[in-house]
Design an enzyme around this catalytic site. Structure first.
Site, PDB file in Angstrom:
ATOM      1  N   GLN A 357       0.843  -1.186   0.000  1.00 21.44           N
ATOM      2  CA  GLN A 357       0.000   0.000   0.000  1.00 21.44           C
ATOM      3  C   GLN A 357       0.885   1.246   0.000  1.00 21.44           C
ATOM      4  OE1 GLN A 357      -2.556  -1.443   3.435  1.00 21.44           O
ATOM      5  NE2 GLN A 357      -4.026  -0.216   2.325  1.00 21.44           N
ATOM      6  N   ARG A 359       0.611   4.166   1.338  1.00 22.53           N
ATOM      7  CA  ARG A 359       0.850   4.768   2.647  1.00 22.53           C
ATOM      8  C   ARG A 359       1.855   3.934   3.446  1.00 22.53           C
ATOM      9  NH1 ARG A 359      -4.109   2.173   3.816  1.00 22.53           N
ATOM     10  NH2 ARG A 359      -5.300   3.862   2.858  1.00 22.53           N
ATOM     11  N   CYS A 481      -7.902   4.428   7.375  1.00 17.85           N
ATOM     12  CA  CYS A 481      -8.650   3.287   7.912  1.00 17.85           C
ATOM     13  C   CYS A 481      -9.231   2.488   6.747  1.00 17.85           C
ATOM     14  CB  CYS A 481      -9.754   3.771   8.852  1.00 17.85           C
ATOM     15  SG  CYS A 481     -10.694   2.444   9.619  1.00 17.85           S
ATOM     16  N   ASP A 482      -8.564   1.398   6.388  1.00 19.54           N
ATOM     17  CA  ASP A 482      -8.963   0.601   5.225  1.00 19.54           C
ATOM     18  C   ASP A 482     -10.431   0.169   5.242  1.00 19.54           C
ATOM     19  OD1 ASP A 482      -6.522   0.612   3.842  1.00 19.54           O
ATOM     20  OD2 ASP A 482      -5.739  -0.973   5.114  1.00 19.54           O
ATOM     21  N   PRO A 483     -10.929  -0.386   6.354  1.00 22.30           N
ATOM     22  CA  PRO A 483     -12.282  -0.945   6.291  1.00 22.30           C
ATOM     23  C   PRO A 483     -13.400   0.068   6.498  1.00 22.30           C
ATOM     24  CG  PRO A 483     -11.309  -1.448   8.405  1.00 22.30           C
ATOM     25  CD  PRO A 483     -10.244  -0.744   7.607  1.00 22.30           C
TER      26      PRO A 483
END
Length: 800
Positions: A357, A359, A481-483
């Site tokens: 990713q 980030r 925050c991925d989810p």
């Protein structure tokens, strides 16, 4: 150590555990740039290698996903492992080392996690088994030493059975057999596939798993089912016989089991060496055997021995730029030995993925600024070469020509541009290499080129443009925050945190622009930071804290009226960094964080944890309360907050929370968390007020952006040894109960021995370089290769 259950070794460079049951998930990990292995204290392993995508050579006993490891990794009787069964041929008594699968309580037990080795010493029935694991610097294979010692006052007749799990390799084709010419077991498979187009990739894979021995075995078994028989994994039927059956595996689940029969006089010892790993062909395996067991260098070292030495040297290259001696021995041990090691793993391997990713890639390589800055420099140029001409950064960075964006990187997130100036700032502080801003890089798929400075200008402009009519940044299907994937998938939802973070990014970039002589650009981005902070306070302040976001349906969340997910840590910490929070707001949010989010194990990511799906927020609310992003003590987010606390001179508050990231020093805290302090996990269980029984448990997942930020916290905050264009700025923020600290700092090639002491009569921090007062606390004109002595006098009561 025999009187202690766990603690650092005498030389402080390893950590020892003297019980296999007190912390049953205690573990360590080793890696090189082609593989990684996570070893549990009881003998269980999670191992993976790259070809170029992640692959396994030691499998579970059923078909499993390709994911590397999971938080709170579950272990079970047939979990892949590395064991030695030991049988007394006279009495028939059996035990196993390190502990599984027989689970006989040992008379003596030591599990040692070192920087470049993981080892066990187990004593039972007057027999000592010593096992040690190391890796080569480059090849994806495990190097094992197993030593047997007779502790009795009489001769012993023993059989030992090294057992290496191979597991369920393939539903298409799997087998295994002993190869006399290789003196080892070779298990073969074909990776399952359906489409004929996949064949060209499949045929290149290393689908063999081998176990090679330096000494010829007495017997062997390759069929796991035949080995276990009716006794099962805990007491296999095959070891009840005089010898193993020399069996093979024919479309059966293979295992690699060898038997050695030996007679040992009192005090006599015998050592065996093994190689375990993947290969494509038997010819390759033969070459590995030649290299490691048969070849010797001019000094008489075998390839096995030289590989151990070279690996130790490789790991030692990952030392940090500070060494500390403080009143907190646990912090010293983590900072001096384990934190830079974990940071080095992230930066040098990119978490063993071909599409990290964006980030993660930028933050992990931010940490390399403190170890090998040239790696950081190259990583930034790689990342920017994949930036779109619009200024947007991709969700993942492709690191291999055959790689593609997978899993979470196929889900659009909007935060990746933010990390460019924030992470670059650390590199510039450490190196003063502002020439990177003038490097020319093309945009992805375009002939157009631009300097690094222009690339980041465009990224910042993209953030300015990707906003709603209020000036709040869109979230799409996630930010950091991925989810949090359902807040803005309709194109209207916004991220409160990302808006605050853009204000901070603009401010950081303005500083860099000004430091590089681009004064007009600096002025423009500083004005953007101020405007964004005004927007933040107009729309995102809830009265006592900042809200997390606003959904597609214009519903704010992370607000006082919410029963769950009422307060999130990220907006609060980043509001300290961006300057959005004035003194009044700062006092309020600090109070609420302490009241609602702080636990004995750190600060939670959100509270209360969600207990049911909230469809306008997303998948984060479906995670079990207190795990991962749903209210765990998510150390990455906690690190952001702690960095923010140091930014506003809240050093006691910051140190208290920083210290909670490290297990201990109390025994009860170690037991509650269940891990040794040899890495910082991505989270400890949260939901402390809702589900206190499980709060504090470690995830044992050491892939985390936390570590680079913790190191930055130490440099910029706690010890205040931050680089600048002028030199080294020294502004320590020691906790008030510390009277002194000593730091050895490597900075731009110079070596500084720094004594920090609280002194009577001192009104402000005083810095002396070789006895001369440094104006403004800035040490200038440091020369590479030269050693300096620095005295820092600190008031007993710090002044603003």
């Amino acid at each position: 150590m025999t009187k202690m259950l766990f603690g650092p070794s005498d030389n402080q460079k390893s950590y020892e555990l003297t019980s296999p049951t007190l912390l049953p998930k205690a573990s360590g990990f080793l890696w090189n740039e082609r593989m990684m292995i996570h070893m549990n204290c009881r003998g269980y392993a999670v191992a993976q290698f790259m070809q170029p995508e992640p692959a396994k050579y030691s499998h579970a006993p059923n078909l499993e996903a390709k994911t590397f490891m999971q938080p709170e990794q579950p272990y079970y009787a047939h979990h892949p492992g590395r064991f030695v069964y030991v049988k007394d041929e006279e009495s028939g008594a059996v035990f196993s080392a390190p502990y599984e699968p027989v689970r006989t309580q040992p008379d003596q037990y030591t599990f040692t996690v070192g920087k470049h080795t993981i080892a066990w010493k187990v004593e039972n029935h007057d027999i000592r088994i010593e096992m040690s694991l190391s890796l080569p610097k480059e090849d994806p294979l495990e190097q094992w030493r197993i030593k047997v010692t007779n502790l009795a006052g009489k001769k012993r007749e023993l059989s030992i059975y090294p057992y290496f799990s191979v597991g369920y390799m393939s539903w298409m084709n799997q087998s295994g057999e002993y190869k006399d010419d290789l003196q080892g077991i070779v298990c073969s498979s074909i990776s399952p596939y359906q489409k004929y187009q996949e064949y060209d990739k499949i045929k290149k894979l290393k689908d063999k798993t081998f176990l090679l021995a330096d000494q010829k075995p007495y017997s062997w078994e390759v069929s796991q089912e035949a080995f276990e028989g009716e006794g099962g994994i805990t007491l296999p039927s095959a070891i009840q016989d005089d010898s193993l059956a020399n069996g093979d595996a024919r479309y059966e689940m293979p295992a690699a089991v060898l038997q050695y029969r030996l007679e040992l006089a009192p005090g006599e010892e015998r050592e065996y060496r093994f190689l375990f790993g993947p290969a494509k062909t038997e010819a390759e395996i033969a070459g590995i055997r030649e290299t490691y067991f048969l070849h010797k260098n001019v000094d008489g070292e075998t390839g096995f021995e030289s590989a151990e030495r070279e690996y130790a040297e490789y790991i030692n290259e990952g030392c940090g730029c500070i060494e500390i001696d403080t009143p907190d021995a646990g912090l010293d041990n983590m900072v001096n030995h384990w934190l830079p090691r974990q940071m080095y793993y992230h930066g040098i391997t990119n978490r063993l993925t071909t599409d990290p990713q964006t980030r993660n890639y930028l933050q992990d390589n931010m940490g390399m600024s403190y170890i090998t800055p040239s790696v950081t420099r190259a990583a930034f140029l790689t990342a920017l070469s994949q930036q779109k001409a619009s200024g947007a950064m991709p969700d993942g960075i492709i690191l291999h020509e055959e790689a593609e964006l997978k899993y979470i990187n196929q889900v659009p997130h909007t935060d990746h541009c933010v990390w460019l100036p924030i992470c670059l700032d650390t590199y510039l502080d450490e190196t003063d290499d502002y020439s990177i801003l003038e490097e020319v890089v093309a945009y992805a798929g375009e002939e157009e080129t631009a300097t690094v400075a222009e690339h980041i200008d465009r990224a910042m402009r993209w953030l300015i443009g990707d906003r709603d009519e209020r000036g709040l940044n869109y979230i799409n299907q996630g930010d950091w925050c991925d989810p949090m994937n359902m807040v803005g998938y309709k194109g209207k939802g916004v991220s409160g945190w990302l808006t605050i973070a853009t204000a901070y990014a603009f401010s950081v970039w303005a500083n860099i622009c000004e430091a590089s002589g681009r004064l007009d650009a600096g002025k423009d981005f500083r004005e953007e930071a101020e405007k964004t902070n005004e927007t933040v306070n107009r729309y995102l302040w809830d009265g006592d804290w900042y809200i997390r976001g606003i959904t597609d349906d214009n519903v704010p969340f992370g607000i006082s009226k919410d029963q769950e997910g009422r307060i999130f840590i990220n907006p609060q910490g980043w509001a300290l960094l961006s300057g959005a929070a004035d003194k009044e707001k700062r006092e309020k949010l600090l109070h609420e964080v302490s009241k609602q989010l702080e636990t004995p194990y750190g600060v939670e990511k959100l509270a209360p944890s969600y207990t049911a799906m909230r469809e306008d927020v997303g998948r984060v609310t479906q995670k079990h309360p207190g795990t991962a992003e749903n209210g765990a003590v998510y150390n990455h987010a906690a690190a952001f907050y702690i960095y923010g606390l140091y930014a506003v001179k809240e050093q006691d508050n910051a140190y208290r929370l920083l210290r909670k990231m490290i297990p201990g020093p109390d025994v009860d805290d170690f037991v509650r968390r269940g891990q040794l302090p040899v890495f910082i996990p991505n989270y400890y269980r949260g939901a402390y007020r809702q589900f206190p029984r499980t709060a504090g448990r470690s995830s044992h997942l050491f892939n985390t952006g936390t570590v680079s930020w913790v190191y930055r916290i130490l440099i910029d905050g706690l010890f205040g040894l931050k680089g600048s264009r002028q030199g080294l700025q020294i502004k320590p923020q020691l906790p008030s109960h510390w009277e002194k600290a000593t730091v050895k700092r490597q900075f731009r090639g110079a070596k500084l021995a720094i004594e920090m002491t609280r002194a009577e009569g001192v009104q402000e921090i005083e810095v002396y370089l070789d006895g001369r007062r440094a104006e403004g606390g800035v040490i200038k004109d440091l020369q590479p290769g030269v050693s300096y002595t620095v005295q820092v006098n600190i008031p007993f009561e710090a002044k603003e």
